[in-house]
Design a protein around this motif. Structure first.
Motif, PDB file in Angstrom:
ATOM      1  N   SER A 142      36.523  37.327  43.633  1.00  0.00           N
ATOM      2  CA  SER A 142      36.627  36.527  44.735  1.00  0.00           C
ATOM      3  C   SER A 142      36.919  36.466  45.049  1.00  0.00           C
ATOM      4  O   SER A 142      36.958  36.547  46.647  1.00  0.00           O
ATOM      5  CB  SER A 142      35.699  35.375  43.528  1.00  0.00           C
ATOM      6  N   SER A 163      38.050  38.002  48.941  1.00  0.00           N
ATOM      7  CA  SER A 163      36.583  38.062  49.582  1.00  0.00           C
ATOM      8  C   SER A 163      37.129  37.042  50.666  1.00  0.00           C
ATOM      9  O   SER A 163      37.114  37.185  51.371  1.00  0.00           O
ATOM     10  CB  SER A 163      35.083  37.340  48.569  1.00  0.00           C
ATOM     11  N   SER A 222      33.634  32.747  52.741  1.00  0.00           N
ATOM     12  CA  SER A 222      33.505  33.082  51.798  1.00  0.00           C
ATOM     13  C   SER A 222      31.927  31.978  51.095  1.00  0.00           C
ATOM     14  O   SER A 222      31.236  32.506  50.428  1.00  0.00           O
ATOM     15  CB  SER A 222      33.996  33.238  50.438  1.00  0.00           C
TER      16      SER A 222
END
Length: 559
Positions: free
Chosen positions: A76, A79, A88
């Motif tokens: 995450s 990203s 994102s």
């Protein structure tokens, strides 16, 4: 040529069907549809079959545990570094809605036909045995690579405390693969219990992270870093949409990998008590999980850590740059780094545990269908396909490439993540297509939707949307490798696509399979029936109905 005959036995909430025929294909089909027998007995004879020993809480946490792993805790941050917090949020929302759509499709099929290894079994049953062959091997490979990915991540996480110079990464990968294999060699109930508690730790950690994150953004805790934008609007206003369309498209694989594992509900349905009740319950909770564990998490990270923070890109696989760890440290919780990294390690082991379970069951189903060596169909007296578990663990040993100096931890993790994600999208595509064929066959045979124990309200928009999203991502996610051309990026993005066609058409040519006419699709063998007079509940459901603890009521309400 003799016609098929069926002997129907009424057994409580199920109707068992035994088919016999002189036709070779019917013999093969009856061997593949092995889950119509009653698997609820405590113990089977050696080699007989799997067991229905997973309870409702196990099924819920198995699905949850597979989706909360390194994709959320590590990828995450990468990203957000590539596409900014805005894109994102868009990417994870698109993938999240797609996951909700295909999970609704899977719920309808898995509740009606709760058979083990449903991803490939449905392809065989509803369309063409060659499709089931392809989906089964792709899904097995996908989770085997995911297992390797999680093992690489485990060695990266351990390096937070012990440097690779002190102890090489492959040593930790070996230790964890032995632990996970041992867990999966015990009964499925022991696996479910282990996964329940590991997943519960992850869930509670994410909830604490969300609470701490909002308190930090609101200024209730933490000390602002000199020269850095204040958490909240100042961070988000830096430019939430970074990298343009290229940035958005390049993070879809990360987002897809984060959600991979939601379909474990369908895989575990064949070993679940009372699937008619427990599978729909697990499916209905997917929407709230997506909101809680992905949308809110990405929002908090995007509003606390600037997207241009170099540590978010995680180029060296340094776990100290995990956005979860960074938020705790910035919030002034010094011990948060050690705690979160311990939780991330638990998450990795949990996701690897789910991966080993899912891939071994897919391989077991392939064997029962005659699409894998026969010895993979063997199970021990506890209902564990031991040879499937061992074969998958050997593939997981690909994680040992982390020890190669020319590869490096961070690069090995990125390659494996790309392979696992692309094969995962193919499995989701197969679920959506199988659902369309299931509904078409159901209608062609004159059956009523009122007889379905769980009806997907998103049909036909849901599976069509899933197919479109998966195809667009699979074909377009590697286009950045062309300008300038990068052979490594190109292979990691597209190497699996040719094998899809090789597996499907190769098996179709070799086995002379045909697309099944809708009226000939088998919609009865393995079907879950329920007594219309008295509800059928397992012992845990009866106990919970009498009295549930405050903790159980709270967790059931959220999860």
């Amino acid at each position: 040529m003799d016609k098929d005959h069926a002997i129907i036995h009424h057994a409580g909430d199920k109707i068992e069907m035994e088919s016999y025929s002189n036709e070779p294909y019917s013999e093969k089909r009856s061997a593949s549809l092995h889950d119509d027998v009653d698997l609820s007995t405590p113990r089977n004879e050696v080699g007989e079959g799997l067991q229905r020993n997973l309870q409702a809480r196990h099924l819920t946490m198995i699905s949850l545990g597979g989706t909360i792993g390194t994709g959320l805790f590590l990828a995450s941050g990468q990203s957000i570094a590539v596409a900014g917090p805005g894109y994102s949020q868009v990417a994870y929302s698109i993938i999240g809605t797609m996951v909700f759509c295909f999970m609704s499709s899977l719920g309808e099929m898995a509740t009606y036909l709760p058979i083990t290894g449903s991803i490939n079994a449905y392809g065989t049953r509803f369309f063409d045995p060659a499709l089931g062959f392809m989906l089964g091997w792709v899904y097995w490979f996908s989770w085997s690579i995911t297992l390797a990915t999680e093992l690489v991540a485990s060695s990266v996480i351990i390096s937070y405390w012990i440097s690779p110079e002190t102890c090489p990464g492959w040593v930790w990968a070996l230790v964890f693969i032995v632990i996970l294999t041992a867990l999966n060699m015990t009964s499925v109930k022991a696996y479910g219990e282990t996964e329940y508690w590991l997943s519960l730790i992850k869930v509670l950690a994410v909830i604490v992270f969300i609470v701490i994150g909002f308190l930090y953004i609101g200024g209730a805790i933490g000390t602002p870093i000199p020269g850095a934008p204040k958490p909240g609007p100042e961070v988000f206003d830096m430019g939430p949409f970074h990298g343009g369309f290229v940035g958005l498209f390049s993070i879809f694989l990360n987002a897809g990998f984060s959600f991979q594992g939601a379909e474990l509900v369908g895989i575990a349905a064949g070993e679940t008590k009372n699937p008619r009740k427990n599978v729909p319950r697990a499916i209905r909770q997917v929407f709230w999980r997506i909101i809680l564990f992905y949308v809110l998490t990405i929002l908090i990270i995007g509003m606390t850590i600037p997207y241009d923070d170099r540590s978010l890109a995680n180029p060296d696989g340094d776990v100290e740059s995990s956005p979860f760890t960074r938020v705790f440290i910035q919030a002034g919780i010094s011990v948060g780094g050690d705690i979160m990294n311990a939780v991330i390690l638990v998450a990795v082991l949990s996701a690897g545990n789910s991966g080993l379970y899912a891939s071994s069951r897919a391989l077991h189903t392939l064997s029962k269908e005659g699409n894998a060596p026969k010895f993979f169909g063997y199970v021990n007296r506890w209902g564990v396909p031991v040879y499937c578990v061992l074969a998958t663990a050997l593939v997981g040993c690909l994680a040992f490439i982390v020890s190669l100096p020319q590869v490096g931890q961070g690069q090995a993790y990125s390659w494996l993540l790309s392979l696992a994600s692309t094969t995962g999208f193919i499995a989701w595509l197969g679920i959506a297509f199988s659902h369309i064929r299931f509904r078409m066959a159901y209608k062609a045979q004159g059956r009523s939707l009122k007889d379905l124990p769980f009806v997907s309200r998103l049909y036909p928009v849901g599976p069509i949307y899933t197919i479109i999203v998966c195809v667009v991502i699979l074909l377009g996610q590697g286009y950045t490798a062309f300008s300038p051309f990068n052979i490594k990026s190109f292979l990691s993005a597209y190497v699996t696509i040719p094998f899809i066609f090789i597996l499907y058409f190769g098996n179709k040519f070799w086995s002379k399979t045909k697309i099944l006419p809708l009226v000939d699709v088998d919609l009865d063998t393995g079907r879950s029936f329920m007594d219309t007079v008295m509800p059928v509940m397992d012992s845990e459901s009866e106990k919970n109905q009498k009295k549930r603890s405050l903790f159980r009521r709270a967790t059931n309400g959220v999860f």
